[in-house]
Design a protein around this motif. Sequence first.
Motif, PDB file in Angstrom:
ATOM      1  N   ARG A 248      -9.637 -32.974 -16.252  1.00 12.62           N
ATOM      2  CA  ARG A 248      -8.859 -33.982 -15.479  1.00 12.62           C
ATOM      3  C   ARG A 248      -7.531 -32.860 -15.131  1.00 12.62           C
ATOM      4  NH1 ARG A 248      -6.319 -37.397 -18.904  1.00 12.62           N
ATOM      5  NH2 ARG A 248      -7.234 -36.289 -20.792  1.00 12.62           N
ATOM      6  N   TRP A 249      -7.359 -31.873 -16.009  1.00 13.34           N
ATOM      7  CA  TRP A 249      -6.352 -30.914 -15.521  1.00 13.34           C
ATOM      8  C   TRP A 249      -6.757 -30.208 -14.145  1.00 13.34           C
ATOM      9  CZ3 TRP A 249      -2.736 -28.209 -19.239  1.00 13.34           C
ATOM     10  CH2 TRP A 249      -2.254 -29.019 -19.914  1.00 13.34           C
ATOM     11  N   LYS A 250      -7.957 -29.765 -13.946  1.00 10.46           N
ATOM     12  CA  LYS A 250      -8.183 -28.981 -12.784  1.00 10.46           C
ATOM     13  C   LYS A 250      -8.841 -29.826 -11.749  1.00 10.46           C
ATOM     14  CE  LYS A 250     -13.264 -28.203 -13.315  1.00 10.46           C
ATOM     15  NZ  LYS A 250     -14.084 -28.153 -12.186  1.00 10.46           N
ATOM     16  N   SER A 251      -9.130 -31.256 -12.161  1.00  7.50           N
ATOM     17  CA  SER A 251      -9.664 -31.937 -10.924  1.00  7.50           C
ATOM     18  C   SER A 251      -8.888 -32.462  -9.940  1.00  7.50           C
ATOM     19  CB  SER A 251     -10.027 -33.479 -11.618  1.00  7.50           C
ATOM     20  OG  SER A 251      -9.035 -33.964 -12.028  1.00  7.50           O
TER      21      SER A 251
END
Lengths: 251, 314
Positions: A248-251
Amino acid sequence: MSKFFTLLAREVKSYFYSPIAYVVLCFFLILTGLCFYSGVAFLSRGATEVTVVEAFFNSVPFWIGFILIFPPITMRVFAEEFKMGTMETLMTAPVGDWQVVLSKFGGALIFYIVLWLPTLLYFVIFQEVARTAAATSLGAYWGSYLELLMVGALFISVGCFASVLTQNQIVAAVISLCVITFFFLGGLISYFTPNISAAFRLAVNYGSVLEHMGEFSKGLIDSRRFVFYGSGTLLMLFLTQRVFQYRRWKS
Amino acid sequence: MIKVEHLTKRYAGFTAVNDLSFEVEKGEIVGFLGPNGAGKSTTMRMLSTYMPATSGTASVAGFDVFSQSKEARRHLGYMPENVPLYTDMRVDEYLRYRASIKEITGSRQRERVGDVKELCHLREVESRIIGTLSKGYRQRVGLADALLHAPDLLILDEPTIGLDPNQIRQVRDLIRTLSKHHTILLSTHILPEVEMTCSRVIIINRGQIEAADTPENLIHSMRAAGEIRLQIKTASAEEAVALLGTLPGVKEVSAAVEEEGWSLLTLRIDSKADPAESIWEAARDRKWAVRELSCRRATLEDVFVEMTLGDEEA
């Protein structure tokens, strides 16, 4: 806590909403039925030292089929939600990462347990028909099913980890199948290579699912196995939670 | 209600949202506009706590979306683009499930689920499986879910996309009803809708704010806020262009020659002036034959085009 049970209930229900559950259940019942039949057929050939429990849980087709049930159980748990976008609605409700990871793991584990329940009936019937004390021991039942539960928990956590890596269910299934197969075959090295050192053999057998089942189905319940499977499962769940957060952090 | 400061989101290789700062006050309906890929959804995802920012901060109802994420989630209802739902559940079952994970239980759950079903007109489909519902109903289920915990703030990403005109009207009416109790941030491509519903508009392009104001002020502040079409028959179109250009309120005149001596003049006019009368007088004095004199006021669409295409044209 009630939120966790809500999530868990949703996970368990979602299995029975999809056709995959019934395909897997059906396949599994046929497989275990055949294995039990061949086990009983083997026993009825004459006097032998193995019990029906050992004959059932230590046959080759049983283990091949056993490995195959994990990918379809776990491939969808995260991948599907990422693909559908429902992860976005889920994770913008006030739920924690661990609650989600554990509910998905728990849901798969419950489905796995449901798969096994009918097999208990085999032994009940066998007991009724055979009516011999030698056919069974309570320890062997406990041992075998405990081993199944622990191996199941470990392989399901591997499957959850594979599923959190991708939004493609097929990719998740292939990854988990490969990892589980390699892990399983790794335990067989000592069978194929007789000239290995005793220490190496010991190390390999420590992680060998087949070796463990050999012991547990005799009723030998070894606490080292709890540590092995327990720590393995926790490690995989920890990695799953990390990747889940990272995605979710990189999405 | 929303406070965004220097919010930036960078993906490998490109910046989706670049140093965005804005505020939304309690009770406002704010329209979030921008071409596709401008960073609207990315911003909304960050505000909804789904995705952390690369840098900068954002808070919702006084709670930081990153460090107090759960508390922020309790105060916001979010409907993502394309309304993802569990298609294998029934409407009622889904809403009860969502209520439980939003910490609404017992009799309050029954009450809230009933309320949102009423509000979003879901009574007649409550026992249908979501996967069998039409797009319009799914949209309403998504909206009902966002409303379940009576959040202070609603973040709606393209709430009317893919709906037919009647459904769009229903959703628009619903949003207007909701604005009495909720602050709303919504993104959309349908500009007349924004003019009708929103009290304020934020236009973003390439991850940056191009303009933020009320729809009226945005229209007034345009380079040219309207257009007058004038079709005349005259010996010299150039002379007419020169003359009309000097009239007060006219910013720019362009001419195109039509058939049989007619010329089509397009005049871009200032938002505050109405030079139609002086144009008519000029035509009468010069004895031009007039075939058309029509006036078109600028809309938000013109503002949008000017803001988001402006630099490429220039």
